[in-house]
Design a protein around this motif. Structure first.
Motif, PDB file in Angstrom:
ATOM      1  N   ASP A 399       0.840  -1.192   0.000  1.00 55.63           N
ATOM      2  CA  ASP A 399       0.000   0.000   0.000  1.00 55.63           C
ATOM      3  C   ASP A 399       0.881   1.250   0.000  1.00 55.63           C
ATOM      4  O   ASP A 399       1.706   1.435   0.893  1.00 55.63           O
ATOM      5  N   ASN A 409      -3.215   1.587  -3.944  1.00 56.06           N
ATOM      6  CA  ASN A 409      -3.973   1.789  -2.718  1.00 56.06           C
ATOM      7  C   ASN A 409      -4.853   0.567  -2.469  1.00 56.06           C
ATOM      8  O   ASN A 409      -5.767   0.278  -3.249  1.00 56.06           O
ATOM      9  N   ILE A 581      -2.429   8.884   0.623  1.00 57.18           N
ATOM     10  CA  ILE A 581      -2.768   8.436  -0.730  1.00 57.18           C
ATOM     11  C   ILE A 581      -4.115   9.050  -1.099  1.00 57.18           C
ATOM     12  O   ILE A 581      -5.098   8.889  -0.365  1.00 57.18           O
TER      13      ILE A 581
END
Length: 625
Positions: A399, A409, A581
């Motif tokens: 991730d 992600n 993210i």
């Protein structure tokens, strides 16, 4: 003439009834007699070439189990449910002596190839096969290759089944087919004897057009590997629960001469010189510390990526390889869904934890070391907060990883943990990827799979030195040479002279360097990890701890190596998280993924299929089956 027709008849001679005995004496219009075949160098050469062709199914690399690597049935990766969930069938105890998924690697397959090797050796001698008229000496090289291949295929069988028959002659289907197994140590001596026969005939270098065929060093390396196997606890001083092997009494007694033999055999490979006086094998060191794969956010070193694609790497570091093991479509099966892939095999936390971090003092330590938190390791930000072993960034998509200029992600979207065809562990495979490939973009390529690489022999030598009181400086230098090639920090000097700590670094180095190269399934068993008192105590403590599985996963690690569970890592939204993210902040959190079945001694070996036991009444089933 189609040499595969001859091969088919050879296999039939072994597997069918006695009336097939003289198959090569029959002469349909499209066939030849055995004598005619072995009177022609080129036809014999093609038969030898077929021995290499069989590697594609007998020692599959990226898809050992036909559709999955062996990683998927170890604590390296978790396999998906596609292809009838072949790997999960093993992990849930679904294999038996009548049914196993996959093909090509099993008992009958391997022994069919061994029979071809025996036919070649016998036929060359019986019919006095002429040498290559265009290049004197080629016949001896082909014979040397065949001796090696006979040894290699017995090694493949012994890795899976333990005690097997060593068949070094043509079996007459009309004769007594009750051929008994031999102890592993007896097998090692016979494998080494065939390797010695090969060494006497093979050149130091096989160059075009014979590149990738076996050489002296290939046979020397196989000797080192089987000598090392014979020195490990499974065959040298360890105790296999409920052991029914014929050599059990011998295996339970440690003999340090076996480590000495492994040491000397490995040293012979490292000392081998080419005609120019330089070492025949060397680590691949092209590209420098400023060269990174495009689109990786300067995380994946070009050297580590090219190790599996640059032909120079195969010429210098690969001692034996399976050429053209797979094609580009394999990547599509394993890509993240956001890249059009199916996430067929997903790394697990147990493997990721083995990639050390680089401490402020400039040395490498495991993330589960007592000093890790003080040094700055943060399990909520485990990949970017402190630099990890560079091989992690090449091997695993995590991730927040940048892959092909895209930040991945696993918290949302098509790559979300548990989404259709997505990861169940929080990770995607990256090792062996050609990063310029996208499904359907027309980029075609072949993937060569290394069966033996130089670091394997270096680690055998380092371990053997450690077990026989060898130079601590030499051991550390071997480890650091491998690590330096990968831009990894050296081992801490405090391990010098500490046999236990040194062994831990050797085993961790082996696990990281050879991730996804079909070593882990065997190595875990060679060291009796699933039945180790230490690992079982760790497993029992994990099970006895309070809370649910996820709570235990977060608090009690490193995880036991008993091959009975796998864990993962997931992003959790956190306003104080250090991973950003798509405008959101995350912290990473361990979680429990699945329980697996591992019963000792049953799952230490593959079972011999029942029909093989029927054909050969002298065979004894592997322990526990």
């Amino acid at each position: 003439m189609n040499t595969r027709i001859i091969t088919l008849y050879i296999i039939l001679a072994l597997l069918l009834t006695a009336c097939k005995k003289d198959f090569l004496d029959r002469k349909p219009d499209d066939q030849m007699t055995e004598q005619q075949v072995f009177a022609d160098y080129e036809k014999v050469n093609k038969l030898v070439t077929d021995l290499y062709g069989d590697l594609h199914s007998r020692a599959r690399g990226l898809a050992f189990l036909q559709h999955f690597s062996l990683s998927a049935i170890t604590d390296e990766c978790r396999g998906s449910t596609v292809e009838n969930g072949q790997s999960r069938a093993f992990n849930t105890g679904g294999w038996n002596t009548y049914d196993q998924p996959g093909s090509g690697y099993k008992w009958a397959d391997i022994y069919a190839t061994i029979r071809i090797a025996n036919l070649i050796i016998t036929g060359i001698r019986k019919y006095n096969t002429p040498d290559n008229p265009l290049n004197t000496g080629d016949l001896n090289i082909r014979l040397g290759e065949t001796f090696f291949m006979r040894a290699w295929y017995h090694y493949l069988a012994a890795r899976l089944y333990g005690e097997i028959p060593y068949i070094d002659h043509l079996v007459d289907p009309n004769a007594d087919l009750a051929i008994p197994q031999e102890t592993f140590h007896s097998l090692v001596e016979k494998i080494c004897a065939d390797c010695d026969s090969a060494i006497a005939l093979l050149p130091v270098n096989q160059t075009d057009p014979q590149f990738a065929r076996t050489e002296k060093g290939t046979a020397l390396a196989l000797k080192a590997i089987v000598r090392w196997m014979a020195a490990t606890p499974l065959y040298n001083g360890g105790v296999l629960p409920n052991d029914t092997r014929i050599g059990a009494a011998d295996y339970s007694t440690r003999n340090n001469k076996r480590w000495e033999a492994a040491r000397d055999a490995a040293k012979a490979v490292l000392d081998l010189k080419s005609e120019n006086g330089q070492p025949r094998y060397s680590l691949y060191t092209n590209y420098g510390s400023n060269d990174f794969v495009s689109g990786s956010n300067n995380k994946v070193y070009t050297r580590l990526y090219q190790l599996f694609y640059d032909l120079n790497a195969f010429k210098t570091e690969a001692i034996f390889m399976n050429m053209n093991d797979k094609y580009e479509a394999w990547q599509g099966d394993n890509y993240p869904p956001s890249e059009g892939g199916g996430s067929r095999q997903q790394p697990v936390q147990e493997q990721v934890d083995e990639y050390e971090y680089i401490a402020p003092d400039g040395y490498g330590y495991p993330v589960y070391d007592a000093r890790a938190i003080t040094d700055g390791y943060d399990d909520a930000n485990p990949y970017e907060g402190i630099r990890r072993d560079p091989r992690l960034y090449r091997d695993v998509i995590y991730d927040g990883a940048t892959f092909r200029n895209s930040v991945k992600n696993t918290a949302t979207g098509s790559d979300k943990i548990g989404a259709t065809n997505s990861t169940t562990t929080g990770y995607f495979l990256r090792k062996f990827y050609r990063e310029d490939y996208r499904p359907g973009n027309g980029v075609g390529f072949q993937i060569h799979f290394p069966l033996i690489r130089l670091p394997e022999i270096m680690l055998i030598y380092a371990e053997a030195l450690n077990e026989t009181g060898g130079s601590a400086d030499d051991i550390v230098n071997l480890l650091n040479t491998i690590r330096q090639r990968s831009f990894m920090a050296p081992v801490p000097p405090v391990i010098k002279g500490d046999k236990v700590k040194t062994n831990e670094y050797i085993q961790r180095e082996r696990r990281v360097e050879f991730f996804y190269e079909n070593k882990r399934w065997f190595n875990a068993r060679l060291y009796l990890e699933p039945s180790s008192a230490t690992e079982l105590a760790r497993e029992q403590a994990w099970q006895a701890a309070g809370g649910d599985n996820d709570t235990r996963s977060q608090k009690f690690w490193p995880y036991p190596k008993c091959q009975r569970m796998v864990n993962g890592m997931k992003p959790v939204e956190d306003p104080n998280g250090k991973i950003t993210i798509g405008g959101k902040k995350y912290s990473m959190q361990r979680f429990y993924v699945a329980a697996w079945v591992f019963v000792a001694p049953t799952h230490f070996y593959f079972p011999i299929m029942q029909d093989e036991l029927t054909k050969d009444p002298a065979l004894k089933q592997a322990p526990g089956w």
